[in-house]
Design a protein around this motif. Sequence first.
Motif, PDB file in Angstrom:
ATOM      1  N   THR A 113       6.102  14.170  17.872  1.00  0.00           N
ATOM      2  CA  THR A 113       6.705  12.454  17.626  1.00  0.00           C
ATOM      3  C   THR A 113       7.562  12.260  16.526  1.00  0.00           C
ATOM      4  O   THR A 113       6.336  12.598  15.483  1.00  0.00           O
ATOM      5  N   ASP A 114       7.674  11.536  15.914  1.00  0.00           N
ATOM      6  CA  ASP A 114       8.880  10.657  15.246  1.00  0.00           C
ATOM      7  C   ASP A 114       7.638   9.312  14.896  1.00  0.00           C
ATOM      8  O   ASP A 114       6.039   8.968  15.623  1.00  0.00           O
ATOM      9  N   VAL A 115       7.692   9.210  12.922  1.00  0.00           N
ATOM     10  CA  VAL A 115       6.969   7.535  13.284  1.00  0.00           C
ATOM     11  C   VAL A 115       7.758   6.903  12.825  1.00  0.00           C
ATOM     12  O   VAL A 115       8.794   6.431  11.723  1.00  0.00           O
ATOM     13  N   VAL A 116       7.655   5.366  12.826  1.00  0.00           N
ATOM     14  CA  VAL A 116       8.547   4.016  12.579  1.00  0.00           C
ATOM     15  C   VAL A 116       7.507   3.445  11.430  1.00  0.00           C
ATOM     16  O   VAL A 116       6.648   2.805  11.296  1.00  0.00           O
ATOM     17  N   VAL A 117       8.176   3.233  10.328  1.00  0.00           N
ATOM     18  CA  VAL A 117       7.696   2.631   9.048  1.00  0.00           C
ATOM     19  C   VAL A 117       8.084   1.245   8.928  1.00  0.00           C
ATOM     20  O   VAL A 117       9.527   1.173   9.062  1.00  0.00           O
ATOM     21  N   THR A 118       7.785   0.512   8.803  1.00  0.00           N
ATOM     22  CA  THR A 118       8.146  -1.157   8.964  1.00  0.00           C
ATOM     23  C   THR A 118       8.148  -1.854   6.873  1.00  0.00           C
ATOM     24  O   THR A 118       6.971  -1.587   6.505  1.00  0.00           O
ATOM     25  N   THR A 119       9.653  -1.141   6.918  1.00  0.00           N
ATOM     26  CA  THR A 119       9.988  -1.995   5.542  1.00  0.00           C
ATOM     27  C   THR A 119      10.501  -3.740   5.538  1.00  0.00           C
ATOM     28  O   THR A 119      10.223  -4.245   6.371  1.00  0.00           O
ATOM     29  N   ILE A 137      -2.653  13.065  16.545  1.00  0.00           N
ATOM     30  CA  ILE A 137      -2.882  12.509  15.028  1.00  0.00           C
ATOM     31  C   ILE A 137      -1.581  11.886  14.656  1.00  0.00           C
ATOM     32  O   ILE A 137      -0.613  12.133  15.169  1.00  0.00           O
ATOM     33  N   LEU A 138      -2.229  11.208  13.468  1.00  0.00           N
ATOM     34  CA  LEU A 138      -0.786  10.478  12.939  1.00  0.00           C
ATOM     35  C   LEU A 138      -1.346  10.405  11.516  1.00  0.00           C
ATOM     36  O   LEU A 138      -1.560   9.411  10.836  1.00  0.00           O
ATOM     37  N   SER A 139      -0.607  11.076  10.682  1.00  0.00           N
ATOM     38  CA  SER A 139      -1.526  11.088   9.714  1.00  0.00           C
ATOM     39  C   SER A 139      -0.504  11.457   8.152  1.00  0.00           C
ATOM     40  O   SER A 139       1.092  11.292   8.150  1.00  0.00           O
ATOM     41  N   VAL A 140      -0.527   9.968   7.123  1.00  0.00           N
ATOM     42  CA  VAL A 140       0.518   9.838   5.970  1.00  0.00           C
ATOM     43  C   VAL A 140      -0.059   9.504   5.218  1.00  0.00           C
ATOM     44  O   VAL A 140      -1.343   8.869   4.646  1.00  0.00           O
ATOM     45  N   GLU A 141       0.677   9.566   3.355  1.00  0.00           N
ATOM     46  CA  GLU A 141       0.401   9.297   2.364  1.00  0.00           C
ATOM     47  C   GLU A 141       1.506   8.595   1.675  1.00  0.00           C
ATOM     48  O   GLU A 141       2.627   8.753   2.289  1.00  0.00           O
ATOM     49  N   ALA A 142       0.930   7.938   1.164  1.00  0.00           N
ATOM     50  CA  ALA A 142       2.499   6.668   0.884  1.00  0.00           C
ATOM     51  C   ALA A 142       1.102   6.487  -0.563  1.00  0.00           C
ATOM     52  O   ALA A 142      -0.054   5.935  -1.018  1.00  0.00           O
ATOM     53  N   VAL A 143       2.319   6.200  -2.086  1.00  0.00           N
ATOM     54  CA  VAL A 143       1.749   6.371  -2.586  1.00  0.00           C
ATOM     55  C   VAL A 143       3.057   4.677  -4.087  1.00  0.00           C
ATOM     56  O   VAL A 143       4.239   5.257  -3.714  1.00  0.00           O
ATOM     57  N   ARG A 144       2.548   3.750  -4.933  1.00  0.00           N
ATOM     58  CA  ARG A 144       3.092   3.249  -5.360  1.00  0.00           C
ATOM     59  C   ARG A 144       4.226   4.042  -6.071  1.00  0.00           C
ATOM     60  O   ARG A 144       2.825   4.613  -7.641  1.00  0.00           O
ATOM     61  N   THR A 145       5.189   3.857  -6.722  1.00  0.00           N
ATOM     62  CA  THR A 145       5.929   4.080  -7.580  1.00  0.00           C
ATOM     63  C   THR A 145       7.099   3.902  -7.291  1.00  0.00           C
ATOM     64  O   THR A 145       7.778   3.772  -6.487  1.00  0.00           O
ATOM     65  N   GLU A 146       8.064   4.818  -8.801  1.00  0.00           N
ATOM     66  CA  GLU A 146       9.040   4.191  -8.735  1.00  0.00           C
ATOM     67  C   GLU A 146      10.411   5.399  -8.642  1.00  0.00           C
ATOM     68  O   GLU A 146      11.588   5.400  -8.404  1.00  0.00           O
ATOM     69  N   ASP A 166       6.400  -5.157   0.761  1.00  0.00           N
ATOM     70  CA  ASP A 166       5.854  -5.979   0.203  1.00  0.00           C
ATOM     71  C   ASP A 166       6.323  -6.131  -1.241  1.00  0.00           C
ATOM     72  O   ASP A 166       5.603  -6.311  -1.930  1.00  0.00           O
ATOM     73  N   GLY A 167       7.990  -5.966  -1.512  1.00  0.00           N
ATOM     74  CA  GLY A 167       8.667  -5.942  -2.810  1.00  0.00           C
ATOM     75  C   GLY A 167       7.728  -4.747  -3.663  1.00  0.00           C
ATOM     76  O   GLY A 167       8.435  -4.634  -5.259  1.00  0.00           O
ATOM     77  N   GLU A 168       7.188  -3.753  -2.929  1.00  0.00           N
ATOM     78  CA  GLU A 168       6.782  -2.815  -4.286  1.00  0.00           C
ATOM     79  C   GLU A 168       7.600  -1.610  -3.774  1.00  0.00           C
ATOM     80  O   GLU A 168       7.789  -0.892  -2.471  1.00  0.00           O
ATOM     81  N   SER A 169       7.803  -0.238  -4.751  1.00  0.00           N
ATOM     82  CA  SER A 169       8.738   0.362  -4.170  1.00  0.00           C
ATOM     83  C   SER A 169       7.374   2.007  -3.824  1.00  0.00           C
ATOM     84  O   SER A 169       6.478   1.507  -4.777  1.00  0.00           O
ATOM     85  N   TRP A 170       7.361   2.330  -2.705  1.00  0.00           N
ATOM     86  CA  TRP A 170       6.797   3.032  -2.167  1.00  0.00           C
ATOM     87  C   TRP A 170       7.216   4.519  -1.898  1.00  0.00           C
ATOM     88  O   TRP A 170       8.167   4.851  -0.968  1.00  0.00           O
ATOM     89  N   GLY A 184      -2.531  -4.668  -5.926  1.00  0.00           N
ATOM     90  CA  GLY A 184      -2.518  -4.581  -4.809  1.00  0.00           C
ATOM     91  C   GLY A 184      -2.603  -3.033  -4.497  1.00  0.00           C
ATOM     92  O   GLY A 184      -3.032  -2.768  -5.641  1.00  0.00           O
ATOM     93  N   PRO A 185      -2.610  -2.663  -3.450  1.00  0.00           N
ATOM     94  CA  PRO A 185      -2.651  -0.816  -2.498  1.00  0.00           C
ATOM     95  C   PRO A 185      -1.591  -0.081  -3.742  1.00  0.00           C
ATOM     96  O   PRO A 185      -0.421  -0.045  -4.067  1.00  0.00           O
ATOM     97  N   ARG A 186      -2.650   1.278  -4.494  1.00  0.00           N
ATOM     98  CA  ARG A 186      -1.748   1.728  -4.989  1.00  0.00           C
ATOM     99  C   ARG A 186      -1.347   2.828  -5.027  1.00  0.00           C
ATOM    100  O   ARG A 186      -0.145   4.026  -4.831  1.00  0.00           O
TER     101      ARG A 186
END
Length: 231
Positions: free
Chosen positions: A150-156, A201-210, A174-178, A103-105
Amino acid sequence: MLISLLSLIACSSGPQMDDNSLEAVDLAGDIVVDEQDVAVAGVLDASAGADEGDWTLAIEDATWTYHSPSHVDFSTMAGDSVAVTTQFNYSVSGGLVISDDAGPRFTSSSTASEDGSTAFGHAVWSRGDVIGHGVVQKRIDNEVQKVQFTDVVVTTDDGDVTMLPGEPATVIIDGESWRLTVLAAYLAVNSEKSKCGAPDILSVEAVRTEEDAGPALQRTSGLFAPVGGCG
């Protein structure tokens, strides 16, 4: 009545505050040449640049340079079979998604209309509340953009988490650590006389990692926060 109206406006925009944004994402390469979305699959080559956060990413003849404000380590993906997709955008830096068989990385986006659906298939983040107002420096000398931060709300998987720019967090999606980092989040305040104002602007970076999310980050000296232009 006028005093009451001014007080209401000031209250709705929150207190005066300094810009809390990290620097802008910088994605260049095929996306600039073709001015369209790009999708390439193959073995990823990732080479670090001279400055922290700078990378050259390549799959066969497709090459991109990318600056990661949250200092993502793309060397962990080097040599892996992945699919790289980019989303061209006239107003802000384009989006980037790297996926593998699981899936997404990695995903990066700077447009306020993106909520994570491109990578995850469902909304992951959304704009929260206005926390203050101020200005963001433009690349043009002595010009600034008025904004409401603003702040940002992340749905986990564990519920909603409220985040601020520059504060990486480990979240389960989705069961993975980001490791997810908000880079910038604001509403642009444009003049009513402006024919074409700057976008939100709403700028985000996310990487799948432990790996641990690490400490809070600050914008690199000499670099500018993201400020979009007319699309």
